[in-house]
Design a protein around this motif. Structure first.
Motif, PDB file in Angstrom:
ATOM      1  N   PHE A 104      -3.725   1.882  -7.239  1.00  0.00           N
ATOM      2  CA  PHE A 104      -2.260   1.931  -7.307  1.00  0.00           C
ATOM      3  C   PHE A 104      -1.604   0.847  -6.459  1.00  0.00           C
ATOM      4  O   PHE A 104      -0.476   0.443  -6.721  1.00  0.00           O
ATOM      5  CB  PHE A 104      -1.747   3.327  -6.941  1.00  0.00           C
ATOM      6  N   SER A 105      -2.318   0.355  -5.461  1.00  0.00           N
ATOM      7  CA  SER A 105      -1.834  -0.788  -4.690  1.00  0.00           C
ATOM      8  C   SER A 105      -1.691  -2.010  -5.618  1.00  0.00           C
ATOM      9  O   SER A 105      -0.685  -2.730  -5.582  1.00  0.00           O
ATOM     10  CB  SER A 105      -2.831  -1.062  -3.562  1.00  0.00           C
ATOM     11  N   VAL A 154       4.144   7.103  -8.897  1.00  0.00           N
ATOM     12  CA  VAL A 154       4.043   5.935  -8.018  1.00  0.00           C
ATOM     13  C   VAL A 154       5.131   4.907  -8.362  1.00  0.00           C
ATOM     14  O   VAL A 154       5.747   4.324  -7.468  1.00  0.00           O
ATOM     15  CB  VAL A 154       2.614   5.328  -8.110  1.00  0.00           C
ATOM     16  N   THR A 184       0.835  -1.200   0.000  1.00  0.00           N
ATOM     17  CA  THR A 184       0.000   0.000   0.000  1.00  0.00           C
ATOM     18  C   THR A 184       0.868   1.248   0.000  1.00  0.00           C
ATOM     19  O   THR A 184       2.025   1.220   0.422  1.00  0.00           O
ATOM     20  CB  THR A 184      -0.932   0.031   1.223  1.00  0.00           C
ATOM     21  N   LEU A 185       0.285   2.334  -0.489  1.00  0.00           N
ATOM     22  CA  LEU A 185       0.990   3.608  -0.600  1.00  0.00           C
ATOM     23  C   LEU A 185       0.574   4.562   0.511  1.00  0.00           C
ATOM     24  O   LEU A 185      -0.618   4.653   0.846  1.00  0.00           O
ATOM     25  CB  LEU A 185       0.652   4.262  -1.935  1.00  0.00           C
ATOM     26  N   ASP A 220      -6.323   9.029  -8.003  1.00  0.00           N
ATOM     27  CA  ASP A 220      -6.482   8.129  -6.857  1.00  0.00           C
ATOM     28  C   ASP A 220      -7.733   8.456  -6.055  1.00  0.00           C
ATOM     29  O   ASP A 220      -8.285   7.587  -5.373  1.00  0.00           O
ATOM     30  CB  ASP A 220      -5.255   8.200  -5.945  1.00  0.00           C
ATOM     31  N   ARG A 221      -8.208   9.701  -6.139  1.00  0.00           N
ATOM     32  CA  ARG A 221      -9.438  10.089  -5.419  1.00  0.00           C
ATOM     33  C   ARG A 221     -10.594   9.172  -5.756  1.00  0.00           C
ATOM     34  O   ARG A 221     -11.412   8.845  -4.905  1.00  0.00           O
ATOM     35  CB  ARG A 221      -9.855  11.509  -5.809  1.00  0.00           C
ATOM     36  N   PRO A 252      -9.733   4.188  -5.361  1.00  0.00           N
ATOM     37  CA  PRO A 252      -8.999   3.704  -4.190  1.00  0.00           C
ATOM     38  C   PRO A 252      -8.522   2.255  -4.393  1.00  0.00           C
ATOM     39  O   PRO A 252      -9.265   1.425  -4.886  1.00  0.00           O
ATOM     40  CB  PRO A 252     -10.034   3.795  -3.063  1.00  0.00           C
ATOM     41  N   GLN A 274       0.426  10.320 -12.480  1.00  0.00           N
ATOM     42  CA  GLN A 274       0.408   9.785 -11.117  1.00  0.00           C
ATOM     43  C   GLN A 274       1.001   8.378 -11.097  1.00  0.00           C
ATOM     44  O   GLN A 274       1.740   8.023 -10.180  1.00  0.00           O
ATOM     45  CB  GLN A 274      -1.026   9.767 -10.569  1.00  0.00           C
ATOM     46  N   GLN A 275       0.696   7.598 -12.125  1.00  0.00           N
ATOM     47  CA  GLN A 275       1.297   6.261 -12.213  1.00  0.00           C
ATOM     48  C   GLN A 275       2.822   6.370 -12.284  1.00  0.00           C
ATOM     49  O   GLN A 275       3.537   5.615 -11.614  1.00  0.00           O
ATOM     50  CB  GLN A 275       0.761   5.504 -13.425  1.00  0.00           C
ATOM     51  N   ARG A 323       1.926  10.158  -2.401  1.00  0.00           N
ATOM     52  CA  ARG A 323       1.596  10.329  -3.818  1.00  0.00           C
ATOM     53  C   ARG A 323       0.194   9.807  -4.157  1.00  0.00           C
ATOM     54  O   ARG A 323      -0.087   9.488  -5.315  1.00  0.00           O
ATOM     55  CB  ARG A 323       2.681   9.682  -4.713  1.00  0.00           C
ATOM     56  N   ILE A 324      -0.630   9.635  -3.112  1.00  0.00           N
ATOM     57  CA  ILE A 324      -2.019   9.235  -3.340  1.00  0.00           C
ATOM     58  C   ILE A 324      -2.953  10.236  -2.653  1.00  0.00           C
ATOM     59  O   ILE A 324      -2.504  11.196  -2.039  1.00  0.00           O
ATOM     60  CB  ILE A 324      -2.303   7.806  -2.853  1.00  0.00           C
TER      61      ILE A 324
END
Lengths: 284, 284
Positions: free
Chosen positions: B125-126, B156, B108-109, B118-119, B122, B152-153, B112-113
């Motif tokens: 990105f995990s 991450v 998990t992050l 990511d909003r 959810p 964003q990717q 950067r989330i």
């Protein structure tokens, strides 16, 4: 023997080794090396072209910062031990090399926890996963060596390698014991002389349990009771846990079938000892 | 071009390449390859001895199983695209190769989330972290290629590589655009003809924002307002978000200083479009 303290230099050594098609045996430790570590290194030396030992006290796997502060360290001793065995590289990075910034990624376990030592060390194995992922990426080991005395750690590393497809072979090395059967541990020196004479009872009780399990007459509860009674009667220690679980899954079993671990933790006045035996029951 | 479907065969290719000291450029995708992917592959081909493209629709990064079911796939097309570019290996594993068992480890992050895409996604990105960790271990890439359209990717993946000490170089590739500036996306076909004529406004608005930011007269709020107004007046789309953040940290900024991303997501009747520009403000 090379002593390496930076990630960059470590990667440089690994690149050269790989280029020359050398296999790398990796032994991650928190230092204060004892016979258990020596056994891991000796196996690594036999099975690989070169051996990398890491001594790094990983802050992320301590639940309690006080524990971290008092964790025993003896760099001079560790260097001597590694030299004597013929280790190629002793990797001793400062914390800032392994954790240059606050972590933004957390690795957590959903399996193989909630039992054994994880009961009293929440978050510990999460820290172990993280540091091993880093160290595996830095040292690119052909084989990694872990001792079965910490059988839950071995199970967790096995899951890490499988779940994230790490390309390394997990070597599980048997627990090294004193002549009287007591599992070697740096904590044994914290036993009083009286406790030291009683401590081998733990392994005796586990061996008796295994014998009973192989006979297949007693139930799991009866076998656990046998271990409990023996330790309670023959030592002054207090039992933290006695568990019989599937191995390496560490799941509850209703029947004594398949590969199982019988494990216990016993608190003495100033030392907490753990031990276990992994065995396979006859499956019909 | 080799098409490989098993982890074992993929590792075999990688071992041979490494033995021959060949660099590996890796392009992980979910298939349905378009010009954006082609740009990644072309860069990978220029910079490495061999190129491995992965087409794998990762179930772990879908919040909604319905989304997963309808995710567009076209293996024949993907094979043709890769062949035309001169890709060495197209790795197309079935789900059972990448997820042979239920995962016991979750990544998990913490950084950067909570911003940008990511909003509304959810856990997404995990799942990305997990599959990339697996794929990086299987393909051992010298360089990995990601498009800045999903900035964003990229941020991450940058964190993943840093935090876990992956030994690979992240290559961030510029967004490919239509002649009128619209970022290329497989979703553009879902725009109505009218929406298609309006859609380039998004990039125009972002470019105007960058110009304003470079001039250093307007505040962050004013610049965001400018983008919002332009998109609201000149298109029928509904704004999901407009954000100005530090890059790649994706943290809130009070002043327009340093390297920043100005990004937005706009919902049209049947397509959600995202776009962004990363820029550096003059620092005095």
């Amino acid at each position: 023997m090379q002593i390496i303290r930076t990630v960059e230099d470590m990667r440089c050594f690994v690149k050269t080794a790989k280029k020359n098609e050398k296999t790398i045996g990796f032994v991650p430790t928190m230092g204060y090396l004892h016979e258990g570590h020596v056994s891991l290194m000796t196996h690594a030396k036999e099975e690989n072209d070169c051996v990398v030992v890491c001594v790094f006290v990983n802050p992320l796997q301590f639940n309690d910062t006080k524990d971290l502060d008092v964790y025993p360290r003896d760099e001079t001793h560790d260097v001597t031990v590694c030299k004597n065995i013929g280790v190629d590289v002793l990797f001793m990075p400062p914390v800032s090399e392994i954790y240059p910034q606050a972590m933004g990624i957390t690795m957590t376990l959903q399996k193989r926890i909630g039992v054994l030592c994880d009961r009293t060390r929440p978050g510990h194995f999460s820290g172990v996963l993280t540091v091993l992922s880093k160290l595996f990426h830095i040292t690119e080991p052909t084989r990694v060596y872990f001792g079965l005395k910490d059988a839950q750690q071995v199970a967790v590393v096995d899951l890490l390698i499988q779940d994230l497809h790490f390309d390394t072979i997990l070597r599980r090395i048997e627990t090294v014991r004193e002549a009287d059967g007591l599992a070697k541990s740096s904590r044994n020196v914290n036993l009083t002389p009286e406790e030291r004479t009683m401590a081998p009872t733990i392994y005796c009780a586990l061996k008796e349990a295994v014998q009973q399990m192989k006979q297949g007459i007693k139930t799991k509860q009866e076998v656990m009771q046998l271990v409990e009674t023996k330790i309670e009667v023959e030592t002054t220690g207090t039992i933290d846990y006695i568990e019989i679980l599937s191995y390496p899954e560490l799941e509850e079993v209703s029947e004594l079938k398949g590969t199982l671990i019988v494990a216990c933790a016993v608190n003495f006045s100033k030392a907490r000892l753990i031990d276990n035996i992994i065995m396979t029951c006859n499956e019909e």
